[in-house]
Design a protein around this motif. Structure first.
Motif, PDB file in Angstrom:
ATOM      1  N   ILE A  62       0.869  -1.175   0.000  1.00  0.00           N
ATOM      2  CA  ILE A  62       0.000   0.000   0.000  1.00  0.00           C
ATOM      3  C   ILE A  62       0.906   1.224   0.000  1.00  0.00           C
ATOM      4  N   SER A  63       0.778   2.059  -1.017  1.00  0.00           N
ATOM      5  CA  SER A  63       1.642   3.235  -1.099  1.00  0.00           C
ATOM      6  C   SER A  63       0.916   4.512  -0.707  1.00  0.00           C
ATOM      7  N   ASP A  64      -0.421   4.518  -0.776  1.00  0.00           N
ATOM      8  CA  ASP A  64      -1.156   5.739  -0.487  1.00  0.00           C
ATOM      9  C   ASP A  64      -2.605   5.401  -0.172  1.00  0.00           C
ATOM     10  N   VAL A  65      -3.209   6.150   0.711  1.00  0.00           N
ATOM     11  CA  VAL A  65      -4.641   6.059   0.986  1.00  0.00           C
ATOM     12  C   VAL A  65      -5.277   7.299   0.386  1.00  0.00           C
ATOM     13  N   THR A  66      -6.232   7.098  -0.515  1.00  0.00           N
ATOM     14  CA  THR A  66      -6.837   8.242  -1.199  1.00  0.00           C
ATOM     15  C   THR A  66      -8.104   8.737  -0.522  1.00  0.00           C
ATOM     16  N   ASN A  67      -8.792   7.868   0.212  1.00  0.00           N
ATOM     17  CA  ASN A  67     -10.026   8.295   0.873  1.00  0.00           C
ATOM     18  C   ASN A  67     -10.495   7.198   1.829  1.00  0.00           C
TER      19      ASN A  67
END
Length: 131
Positions: A62-67
């Protein structure tokens, strides 16, 4: 994968930069959902949208949480939930997201066929999403 739905993968093509060839990088967007019971019948549900990248040393991560979105589901008559925000951390070499969802409960009574607001309070819930 424990609680994620697989979606289409997008490829970022190989590029050359000063005679250095960079490897292919793949990423996809996925989401995971967690729910739990609150005081019996109603449930709090949270959905986490994130970007998954691939690295030769880590595999998928997981590189980023967008929402992150939450909702109050089940028998909720006389109660409402409004999400005010969230905070998160990516842990375990990109395999887990821990999140706190912040919001407000409002409580209503039925008076003369109309719901009347009687009280409210702010509340936070903790969720974990594993890849």
């Amino acid at each position: 994968m424990k609680n994620f739905k697989k979606e289409e993968t997008t490829e970022i093509k190989t590029t050359e930069n000063q005679n250095i060839i960079q490897p292919y990088t793949y990423f996809t967007s996925r989401s995971g959902t967690r729910s739990f019971s609150i005081n019996g019948i109603p449930n709090m549900s949270a959905r986490c949208y994130m970007r998954i990248d691939w690295s030769s040393s880590l595999g998928n991560y997981i590189s980023d949480v967008t929402n992150i979105q939450s909702s109050f589901i089940g028998i909720t008559f006389g109660n409402s939930w409004t999400q005010l925000g969230y905070d998160y951390n990516i842990r375990n070499n990109g395999k887990k997201v821990t999140a706190n969802i912040h919001g407000r409960y409002d409580y209503y009574l039925l008076i003369d066929t109309s719901l009347t607001h009687i009280a409210g309070k702010n509340k936070s819930y903790y969720f974990e999403f594993e890849y």
